[in-house]
Design an enzyme around this catalytic site. Structure first.
Site, PDB file in Angstrom:
ATOM      1  N   SER A 151     -37.735  81.310 -32.660  1.00 49.84           N
ATOM      2  CA  SER A 151     -36.565  81.440 -31.767  1.00 49.84           C
ATOM      3  C   SER A 151     -36.940  81.687 -30.315  1.00 49.84           C
ATOM      4  CB  SER A 151     -35.616  82.533 -32.266  1.00 49.84           C
ATOM      5  OG  SER A 151     -36.038  83.813 -31.870  1.00 49.84           O
ATOM      6  N   THR A 159     -39.281  84.374 -38.010  1.00 47.45           N
ATOM      7  CA  THR A 159     -40.306  85.052 -38.816  1.00 47.45           C
ATOM      8  C   THR A 159     -39.842  85.252 -40.245  1.00 47.45           C
ATOM      9  OG1 THR A 159     -41.267  86.114 -36.900  1.00 47.45           O
ATOM     10  CG2 THR A 159     -41.597  87.239 -38.979  1.00 47.45           C
ATOM     11  N   THR A 183     -36.190  86.899 -34.290  1.00 48.55           N
ATOM     12  CA  THR A 183     -35.723  88.097 -33.585  1.00 48.55           C
ATOM     13  C   THR A 183     -35.747  87.939 -32.060  1.00 48.55           C
ATOM     14  OG1 THR A 183     -37.957  89.048 -33.567  1.00 48.55           O
ATOM     15  CG2 THR A 183     -36.517  89.672 -35.404  1.00 48.55           C
ATOM     16  N   ASP A 184     -36.587  87.010 -31.559  1.00 49.82           N
ATOM     17  CA  ASP A 184     -36.845  86.987 -30.116  1.00 49.82           C
ATOM     18  C   ASP A 184     -35.597  86.702 -29.270  1.00 49.82           C
ATOM     19  OD1 ASP A 184     -39.473  87.644 -30.434  1.00 49.82           O
ATOM     20  OD2 ASP A 184     -40.214  85.590 -30.338  1.00 49.82           O
TER      21      ASP A 184
HETATM   22  N1  ASP Z   1     -41.126  84.614 -32.632  1.00 49.82           N
HETATM   23  C1  ASP Z   1     -40.298  84.922 -33.777  1.00 49.82           C
HETATM   24  C2  ASP Z   1     -38.933  84.289 -33.564  1.00 49.82           C
HETATM   25  O1  ASP Z   1     -38.177  84.802 -32.804  1.00 49.82           O
HETATM   26  C3  ASP Z   1     -40.182  86.382 -33.915  1.00 49.82           C
HETATM   27  C4  ASP Z   1     -39.352  86.853 -35.066  1.00 49.82           C
HETATM   28  O2  ASP Z   1     -38.605  86.133 -35.692  1.00 49.82           O
HETATM   29  O3  ASP Z   1     -39.479  88.048 -35.344  1.00 49.82           O
HETATM   30  O4  ASP Z   1     -38.649  83.302 -34.183  1.00 49.82           O
END
Ligand code: ASP
Length: 332
Positions: free
Chosen positions: A69, A20, A102-103
């Protein structure tokens, strides 16, 4: 590779993997967007060009992957490992920052912490809002990560940490605890290793944990041993494990991590199926689906307990264990 400064001392290299922090969308409130759209050069440029306090820090950037991710896999970890090895070997590089989604951040951070044997800091960072959002948190997080990385390199700190929302977390225990809010991570019961104030000062610092101690070579295996996660819950009758054992490639299943109830307890229906899996040579480790407290091994327990690691981290730990790299924190 984009070279941001010709200075030859204590460079910080930013390895981009997407997420993100590199996401864009048309919705300024960030309800809908796509992760992994901006190149890491652009993400870094936006931060370094606007921050006078970063002017003295030579920064380079390198795109290693460009994924959401949630889709993290072994091959991206291999690419990351190769890039890390190459960059860490450069004498003029003092620290690495990794931009990540973050995932699955907690899995990558845990993996790197287990396998790293280096004398340089590795700082992962991410964002909960895309770059196009009114509330974009990526620039602040990357700014903080660059400062933490640079300061750690100067002080000779080594190890893997995560910088998010003004806090520094240990890579080995960090986890995502919030699916929406910007302050989305905690240390799984560990206090932050440092706080970063709005003015960029790093306060309340503690020593970083020593990295795990090596084993990079295992990442070059074509495929890791297959380890799956099963959850114990009301009505968990073991059907999912029976189905795994019944399918034609059942022999490839090497490990099962149980996200148990409470202190790692498991529904009796699932226990029956796990015993059958164990007879077929599958290793079983227990974790918990509960957010805090973890699982300790107690006398009479049949299967090892994974301490305070999350089920997803335990899956990584069991894969590594099956490759001959034991994890501290697993009790049996
Ligand atoms: N779906 C995103 C990822 O993990 C979520 C994020 O980065 O906050 O790439």
């Amino acid at each position: 590779m984009n070279v941001k400064s010709p200075m030859a001392v204590a460079k910080v290299v930013v390895l981009g993997t997407g997420g993100t922090i590199a996401g864009t969308g048309t919705d300024q409130k960030a309800l809908t967007y796509q992760a992994a759209q901006l190149g890491v050069d652009e993400v870094v440029e936006q931060v370094t060009s606007a921050a006078a306090d970063l002017a003295g820090i030579p920064v380079e950037s390198l795109q290693v992957a460009q994924i959401d991710s949630k889709d993290m896999d072994w091959s991206v970890w291999q690419d990351l490992a190769r890039a890390l090895q190459a960059e860490l070997a450069r004498e003029e590089v003092g620290a690495i920052v990794i931009t990540h989604g973050t995932d699955t951040l907690e899995e990558t951070a845990f993996l790197l912490d287990r396998l790293l044997d280096v004398s340089k800091p590795i700082v992962l960072t991410a964002a909960m809002r895309p770059a196009t959002s009114d509330e974009a948190d990526g620039p602040r997080n990357l700014h903080d990560a660059l400062r933490v990385a640079h300061a750690a390199a100067r002080q000779g700190q080594a190890g893997v940490v995560v910088v998010m929302a003004g806090k520094v977390w240990p890579g080995r225990s960090v986890r995502k605890v919030q699916s929406c809010q910007i302050d989305a991570f905690d240390g799984g019961g560990c206090a932050p290793l440092g706080l970063i104030t709005d003015s960029g000062a790093i306060t309340d610092t503690k020593d970083w944990p020593t990295p795990g101690g090596g084993g990079w070579a295992c990442l070059m295996a074509d495929q890791p041993p297959r380890v799956e996660i099963v959850t114990s819950h009301a009505g968990a009758d073991g059907w999912v494990v029976d189905a795994l054992l019944a399918q034609p490639l059942a022999g490839e299943l090497k490990g099962l991590v149980v996200a148990g109830t409470g202190h790692g307890t498991i529904h009796r229906g699932l226990v029956r199926a796990l015993l059958a899996a164990e007879e077929r040579g599958v290793r079983i480790w227990r974790s918990t689906r509960v957010a805090y407290g973890g699982v300790d091994f107690r006398e009479g327990d049949r299967w090892p307990a994974a301490g305070t690691l999350t089920p997803a981290q335990v899956r990584v730990a069991l894969m590594l264990d099956l490759m001959g790299i034991p994890s501290a924190g697993i009790r049996a």
